[in-house]
Design a protein around this motif. Structure first.
Motif, PDB file in Angstrom:
ATOM      1  N   THR A   1     -24.463-102.635 -56.609  1.00  0.00           N
ATOM      2  CA  THR A   1     -25.573-102.211 -57.439  1.00  0.00           C
ATOM      3  C   THR A   1     -25.096-100.834 -57.951  1.00  0.00           C
ATOM      4  OG1 THR A   1     -27.066-103.867 -56.593  1.00  0.00           O
ATOM      5  CG2 THR A   1     -27.889-102.303 -57.670  1.00  0.00           C
ATOM      6  N   GLY A   2     -25.089-100.038 -56.980  1.00  0.00           N
ATOM      7  CA  GLY A   2     -25.077 -98.575 -57.255  1.00  0.00           C
ATOM      8  C   GLY A   2     -23.569 -98.262 -58.087  1.00  0.00           C
ATOM      9  N   LEU A   3     -22.559 -99.237 -57.861  1.00  0.00           N
ATOM     10  CA  LEU A   3     -21.463 -98.954 -58.724  1.00  0.00           C
ATOM     11  C   LEU A   3     -21.491 -99.369 -59.953  1.00  0.00           C
ATOM     12  CD1 LEU A   3     -18.653-100.365 -56.339  1.00  0.00           C
ATOM     13  CD2 LEU A   3     -18.620 -98.013 -57.383  1.00  0.00           C
ATOM     14  N   ASN A   4     -22.113-100.468 -60.060  1.00  0.00           N
ATOM     15  CA  ASN A   4     -22.608-101.021 -61.604  1.00  0.00           C
ATOM     16  C   ASN A   4     -23.463 -99.985 -62.192  1.00  0.00           C
ATOM     17  OD1 ASN A   4     -21.073-103.432 -61.114  1.00  0.00           O
ATOM     18  ND2 ASN A   4     -22.782-104.601 -60.278  1.00  0.00           N
ATOM     19  N   PHE A   5     -24.578 -99.260 -61.532  1.00  0.00           N
ATOM     20  CA  PHE A   5     -25.327 -98.441 -62.322  1.00  0.00           C
ATOM     21  C   PHE A   5     -24.439 -97.267 -62.583  1.00  0.00           C
ATOM     22  CE2 PHE A   5     -27.969 -94.419 -62.120  1.00  0.00           C
ATOM     23  CZ  PHE A   5     -29.148 -95.064 -63.052  1.00  0.00           C
TER      24      PHE A   5
ATOM     25  N   PRO B   1     -22.442 -87.587 -48.020  1.00  0.00           N
ATOM     26  CA  PRO B   1     -21.187 -87.125 -47.413  1.00  0.00           C
ATOM     27  C   PRO B   1     -21.027 -87.717 -45.896  1.00  0.00           C
ATOM     28  CG  PRO B   1     -22.514 -85.342 -48.409  1.00  0.00           C
ATOM     29  CD  PRO B   1     -23.410 -86.285 -48.390  1.00  0.00           C
ATOM     30  N   LYS B   2     -21.920 -88.011 -45.118  1.00  0.00           N
ATOM     31  CA  LYS B   2     -21.567 -88.552 -43.922  1.00  0.00           C
ATOM     32  C   LYS B   2     -21.362 -90.189 -44.046  1.00  0.00           C
ATOM     33  CE  LYS B   2     -24.398 -85.289 -41.249  1.00  0.00           C
ATOM     34  NZ  LYS B   2     -25.660 -85.174 -40.232  1.00  0.00           N
TER      35      LYS B   2
ATOM     36  N   PHE C   1     -10.276 -84.059 -45.401  1.00  0.00           N
ATOM     37  CA  PHE C   1     -10.947 -85.345 -46.090  1.00  0.00           C
ATOM     38  C   PHE C   1     -10.470 -85.664 -47.240  1.00  0.00           C
ATOM     39  CE2 PHE C   1     -14.128 -83.227 -43.275  1.00  0.00           C
ATOM     40  CZ  PHE C   1     -14.268 -84.073 -42.065  1.00  0.00           C
ATOM     41  N   PRO C   2      -9.451 -86.258 -47.603  1.00  0.00           N
ATOM     42  CA  PRO C   2      -8.784 -86.595 -48.583  1.00  0.00           C
ATOM     43  C   PRO C   2      -9.569 -87.848 -49.503  1.00  0.00           C
ATOM     44  CG  PRO C   2      -7.526 -87.612 -46.972  1.00  0.00           C
ATOM     45  CD  PRO C   2      -8.601 -86.797 -46.169  1.00  0.00           C
ATOM     46  N   VAL C   3     -10.744 -87.666 -49.823  1.00  0.00           N
ATOM     47  CA  VAL C   3     -11.368 -88.526 -50.582  1.00  0.00           C
ATOM     48  C   VAL C   3     -12.306 -88.018 -51.873  1.00  0.00           C
ATOM     49  CG1 VAL C   3     -12.448 -89.472 -48.463  1.00  0.00           C
ATOM     50  CG2 VAL C   3     -13.511 -87.614 -49.388  1.00  0.00           C
ATOM     51  N   ASP C   4     -12.602 -88.752 -52.639  1.00  0.00           N
ATOM     52  CA  ASP C   4     -13.120 -88.511 -53.996  1.00  0.00           C
ATOM     53  C   ASP C   4     -14.774 -88.179 -53.755  1.00  0.00           C
ATOM     54  OD1 ASP C   4     -14.208 -88.247 -56.578  1.00  0.00           O
ATOM     55  OD2 ASP C   4     -13.848 -90.003 -57.167  1.00  0.00           O
ATOM     56  N   LEU C   5     -15.118 -86.995 -52.987  1.00  0.00           N
ATOM     57  CA  LEU C   5     -16.400 -86.601 -52.653  1.00  0.00           C
ATOM     58  C   LEU C   5     -17.495 -86.960 -53.896  1.00  0.00           C
ATOM     59  CD1 LEU C   5     -17.959 -86.187 -50.159  1.00  0.00           C
ATOM     60  CD2 LEU C   5     -17.714 -83.786 -50.462  1.00  0.00           C
ATOM     61  N   ALA C   6     -17.089 -86.307 -54.628  1.00  0.00           N
ATOM     62  CA  ALA C   6     -18.052 -86.111 -55.923  1.00  0.00           C
ATOM     63  C   ALA C   6     -18.356 -87.694 -56.583  1.00  0.00           C
ATOM     64  CB  ALA C   6     -17.403 -85.343 -56.880  1.00  0.00           C
ATOM     65  N   GLY C   7     -17.202 -88.611 -56.598  1.00  0.00           N
ATOM     66  CA  GLY C   7     -17.484 -89.559 -56.977  1.00  0.00           C
ATOM     67  C   GLY C   7     -18.209 -90.786 -56.334  1.00  0.00           C
ATOM     68  N   LEU C   8     -17.787 -90.605 -54.855  1.00  0.00           N
ATOM     69  CA  LEU C   8     -18.519 -91.643 -53.975  1.00  0.00           C
ATOM     70  C   LEU C   8     -19.830 -91.096 -53.612  1.00  0.00           C
ATOM     71  CD1 LEU C   8     -15.399 -91.804 -51.399  1.00  0.00           C
ATOM     72  CD2 LEU C   8     -16.161 -93.694 -52.814  1.00  0.00           C
ATOM     73  N   THR C   9     -20.191 -89.891 -53.623  1.00  0.00           N
ATOM     74  CA  THR C   9     -21.765 -89.502 -53.496  1.00  0.00           C
ATOM     75  C   THR C   9     -22.440 -89.808 -54.572  1.00  0.00           C
ATOM     76  OG1 THR C   9     -21.145 -87.162 -53.774  1.00  0.00           O
ATOM     77  CG2 THR C   9     -21.027 -87.891 -51.560  1.00  0.00           C
ATOM     78  N   SER C  10     -21.932 -90.045 -55.817  1.00  0.00           N
ATOM     79  CA  SER C  10     -22.603 -90.381 -56.951  1.00  0.00           C
ATOM     80  C   SER C  10     -23.197 -91.630 -56.951  1.00  0.00           C
ATOM     81  CB  SER C  10     -21.729 -90.344 -58.192  1.00  0.00           C
ATOM     82  OG  SER C  10     -20.896 -91.238 -58.442  1.00  0.00           O
ATOM     83  N   ILE C  11     -22.911 -92.582 -55.936  1.00  0.00           N
ATOM     84  CA  ILE C  11     -23.406 -93.872 -55.577  1.00  0.00           C
ATOM     85  C   ILE C  11     -24.680 -93.476 -55.010  1.00  0.00           C
ATOM     86  CG2 ILE C  11     -22.897 -96.010 -54.887  1.00  0.00           C
ATOM     87  CD1 ILE C  11     -21.032 -95.466 -57.206  1.00  0.00           C
TER      88      ILE C  11
ATOM     89  N   ALA D   1     -21.892 -94.084 -67.266  1.00  0.00           N
ATOM     90  CA  ALA D   1     -21.031 -93.058 -66.893  1.00  0.00           C
ATOM     91  C   ALA D   1     -20.838 -91.750 -67.888  1.00  0.00           C
ATOM     92  CB  ALA D   1     -19.456 -93.620 -67.305  1.00  0.00           C
ATOM     93  N   ASN D   2     -21.540 -92.050 -69.003  1.00  0.00           N
ATOM     94  CA  ASN D   2     -21.712 -90.797 -70.041  1.00  0.00           C
ATOM     95  C   ASN D   2     -23.298 -90.444 -70.238  1.00  0.00           C
ATOM     96  OD1 ASN D   2     -18.947 -90.731 -71.003  1.00  0.00           O
ATOM     97  ND2 ASN D   2     -19.366 -92.761 -72.062  1.00  0.00           N
ATOM     98  N   ARG D   3     -23.869 -90.447 -69.059  1.00  0.00           N
ATOM     99  CA  ARG D   3     -25.267 -90.079 -68.953  1.00  0.00           C
ATOM    100  C   ARG D   3     -25.569 -89.125 -67.863  1.00  0.00           C
ATOM    101  NH1 ARG D   3     -28.326 -92.919 -72.373  1.00  0.00           N
ATOM    102  NH2 ARG D   3     -30.446 -92.482 -71.333  1.00  0.00           N
ATOM    103  N   PHE D   4     -26.497 -88.357 -67.936  1.00  0.00           N
ATOM    104  CA  PHE D   4     -26.755 -87.365 -66.865  1.00  0.00           C
ATOM    105  C   PHE D   4     -28.218 -87.701 -66.224  1.00  0.00           C
ATOM    106  CE2 PHE D   4     -23.946 -85.615 -70.223  1.00  0.00           C
ATOM    107  CZ  PHE D   4     -23.032 -85.226 -69.476  1.00  0.00           C
ATOM    108  N   THR D   5     -28.145 -87.211 -64.986  1.00  0.00           N
ATOM    109  CA  THR D   5     -29.745 -87.351 -64.328  1.00  0.00           C
ATOM    110  C   THR D   5     -30.639 -86.367 -64.904  1.00  0.00           C
ATOM    111  OG1 THR D   5     -29.099 -85.950 -62.573  1.00  0.00           O
ATOM    112  CG2 THR D   5     -28.963 -88.293 -62.229  1.00  0.00           C
ATOM    113  N   LEU D   6     -32.026 -86.900 -64.875  1.00  0.00           N
ATOM    114  CA  LEU D   6     -33.046 -86.270 -65.368  1.00  0.00           C
ATOM    115  C   LEU D   6     -33.133 -84.811 -64.691  1.00  0.00           C
ATOM    116  CD1 LEU D   6     -35.362 -86.246 -67.820  1.00  0.00           C
ATOM    117  CD2 LEU D   6     -36.798 -87.153 -65.850  1.00  0.00           C
ATOM    118  N   GLY D   7     -32.914 -84.774 -63.419  1.00  0.00           N
ATOM    119  CA  GLY D   7     -33.170 -83.347 -62.682  1.00  0.00           C
ATOM    120  C   GLY D   7     -32.001 -82.463 -63.341  1.00  0.00           C
TER     121      GLY D   7
END
Length: 199
Positions: free
Chosen positions: A137-141, A103-104, A88-98, A146-152
């Motif tokens: 909307t997800g990409l823009n968010f 993963p599916k 699976f040659p994908v940017d999994l971390a980047g794509l699932t951040s949207i 980009a330099n912030r982290f989720t509260l969790g």
């Protein structure tokens, strides 16, 4: 190799296993990754002092994951992880951040549209090949934060930091302020207020 680097690999393996519809493994790798990401002692130091048996003290680390950790620490790479990345040659971390991209969904978009990266995803959304509004909307968010982290993700770090500072005995009172205190979705930095007899 730091705990965070190891955890990133385990998180991605959890995602790859989910793409393969493997039973139990996604949650097992996710749990181990979370434990290691939050563990105070470096895994490399545990292995150096106590060998592979010491790895079992980390919650969520069983025989299989311990063997992977040992391979990572000895060689700096993991054969199974590299095989999964080739499959699976994908940017999994980047794509699932949207938002809404698990993963599916990543697997389906890769197989149907050849989407591997965030740039591919944006092109496909703009080209009306996928639901445009939600993805953009997800990409823009993501770009705006980009330099912030989720509260969790920040919560356990703040808890450890406050506990360590209180344990030092140097402060009469410590409070966390800023976006963390306000309970914002994302946190850019940690603002702390402290009262001490000797500032």
């Amino acid at each position: 190799m730091t705990n965070q680097e190891i955890a990133k690999i385990l998180y991605e393996m959890a995602g790859f296993y989910e793409m393969e519809n493997a039973p139990f493994k996604p949650r097992a790798y996710e749990k181990a990754a979370l434990s290691i990401d939050d563990w105070d002692e470096q895994v490399r130091d545990i292995y150096k002092k106590r060998g592979s048996k010491g790895l079992f003290a980390i919650p969520g680390v069983g025989q299989g994951i311990a063997e992977h950790l040992e391979e990572l620490l000895r060689t700096g790479s993991l054969k199974k992880y590299e095989q999964m990345k080739k499959k699976f040659p994908v940017d999994l971390a980047g794509l699932t951040s949207i938002a809404g991209m698990g993963p599916k969904t990543v697997k389906a978009l890769y197989e149907k549209l050849g989407i591997r990266t965030l740039a591919d995803l944006k092109r496909a959304a703009l080209g009306h090949k996928i639901k445009k509004l939600q993805i953009l909307t997800g990409l823009n968010f993501r770009q705006a934060n980009a330099n912030r982290f989720t509260l969790g993700n920040v919560f356990p770090i703040v808890a450890r930091l406050v506990a360590s500072l209180k344990f030092s005995g140097l402060f009469a009172k410590i409070e966390v302020g800023g976006s963390y205190r306000r309970g914002q979705e994302t946190v850019g930095d940690i603002d702390m207020l402290a009262v001490a007899a000797n500032p």
